[in-house]
Design an enzyme around this catalytic site. Structure first.
Site, PDB file in Angstrom:
ATOM      1  N   GLU A 189      -9.980  -4.607  -5.274  1.00  0.00           N
ATOM      2  CA  GLU A 189      -9.333  -3.530  -4.712  1.00  0.00           C
ATOM      3  C   GLU A 189      -9.541  -2.227  -5.270  1.00  0.00           C
ATOM      4  OE1 GLU A 189      -5.148  -2.739  -3.851  1.00  0.00           O
ATOM      5  OE2 GLU A 189      -4.850  -4.995  -4.198  1.00  0.00           O
TER       6      GLU A 189
ATOM      7  N   SER B  27       0.838  -1.087  -0.055  1.00  0.00           N
ATOM      8  CA  SER B  27      -0.090  -0.155  -0.080  1.00  0.00           C
ATOM      9  C   SER B  27       0.966   1.146   0.069  1.00  0.00           C
ATOM     10  CB  SER B  27      -1.071  -0.254   1.318  1.00  0.00           C
ATOM     11  OG  SER B  27      -2.072   0.976   1.129  1.00  0.00           O
TER      12      SER B  27
ATOM     13  N   HIS C   6      -7.404  -5.373  -1.111  1.00  0.00           N
ATOM     14  CA  HIS C   6      -6.237  -4.716  -0.713  1.00  0.00           C
ATOM     15  C   HIS C   6      -5.272  -5.311   0.217  1.00  0.00           C
ATOM     16  CE1 HIS C   6      -3.915  -1.116  -1.104  1.00  0.00           C
ATOM     17  NE2 HIS C   6      -3.796  -0.913   0.405  1.00  0.00           N
TER      18      HIS C   6
END
Length: 297
Positions: A240, A146, A270
């Protein structure tokens, strides 16, 4: 077929997302991520060693099969505003075992208390400390999930611009590479992604970049020239909202001549690798195969 474990986690995340959307509270969000880590304790044979590097708290996470001279510098996710060694210890332990490398997780400074470029400065310090301490860049893997994936790219760009020797490999899990939130998946996966909401995801970057243009390539690497960067592995989930952040980064890397591979996991969300589910373990095993093959372990 999706595992029963992943279905259970998906339902839990959906419930959590509903609560988050009611009212965003930074302290509560940070505490919630910390609490989530309690669901995935590390195996008893994993060695965890606290470390302070150039004033930056960090943690060595080492599996018994890890090679002493091979290091995975792992930059944790958390939208640049949360996350810690604690939240990513389980994932680091799994990566250490699969890649046969010692994993170093630094707690870089978080926004909004410490906005850009604090996180990049800390990542650079830790990487350079590794090299200065005798670890060959040819034995270093750098990566993250991320925001940690975006930070990985920012760090690589800064190292290249400064003339530092780059690490051997890059591993990115659902990297956040577009802080403006322009990817089509932001809308096509709205309501499908059980963890992230596009409206909230577009508001958070201001806490990190403040008045900086979100298209600045140093924070949104889909706009950067990626020429000369090391071989790259990118994994993401098909459900995601940030899927296009991975796809567009890979397209950009290919155009620059980077050796890059992308895998999109069906029915996954995610950074699903942070959870103790069969799909997550399979993904981590594949990351290990990539690293072992490329480094010739």
């Amino acid at each position: 077929m999706v595992s029963s474990e992943s279905l259970m986690i998906r339902q839990m995340l959906k419930a959590s997302l509903t609560n988050q959307l009611a009212e965003f509270n930074l302290e509560a969000t940070r505490n919630g991520l910390e609490a989530l880590s309690a669901l995935t304790p590390v195996a008893p044979d994993i060695n965890v060693e606290k470390k302070t590097i150039e004033g930056i708290p960090a943690e060595w996470v080492t599996a018994p099969n890890a090679e002493e001279d091979r290091v995975f510098l792992y930059l944790h996710g958390g939208a640049y505003i949360m996350g810690s060694c604690n939240t990513h210890r389980y994932l680091a332990s799994k990566l250490s075992r699969s890649t046969r490398a010692r994993v170093l997780v630094p707690e870089y400074r978080l926004a909004p208390e410490n906005p850009y470029p604090a996180a990049v400065e800390d990542a650079l310090k830790v990487y350079r400390w590794l090299v200065d301490s005798g670890v060959s860049p040819e034995k270093i893997i750098i990566g993250g999930d991320s925001a940690g994936g975006g930070l990985t790219m920012s760090t690589l760009l800064a190292l290249r611009e400064a003339g530092d020797k780059l690490p051997a490999l890059t591993v990115l899990l659902s990297p956040w590479t577009d802080l403006e939130g322009t990817g089509e998946s932001m809308e096509t996966r709205r309501g499908i992604d059980p963890w992230l909401n596009p409206d909230q995801s577009r508001l958070v970057p201001a806490l990190y970049i403040r008045d900086l243009d979100p298209r600045d390539p140093h924070v949104s690497p889909i706009y950067a020239d990626l020429t000369g960067l090391p071989p790259m592995l990118v994994h993401a989930g098909n459900n995601e909202i940030l899927l296009d952040d991975s796809i567009r980064l890979v397209d950009r890397a290919l155009a620059a001549g980077v050796d890059v591979s992308l895998k999109i996991w069906d029915d996954m969300w995610h950074v699903f690798q942070t959870f103790n589910i069969p799909e997550g373990q399979q993904d981590i095993d594949e990351i290990g195969e990539f690293v072992v093959k490329r480094l010739g372990l």
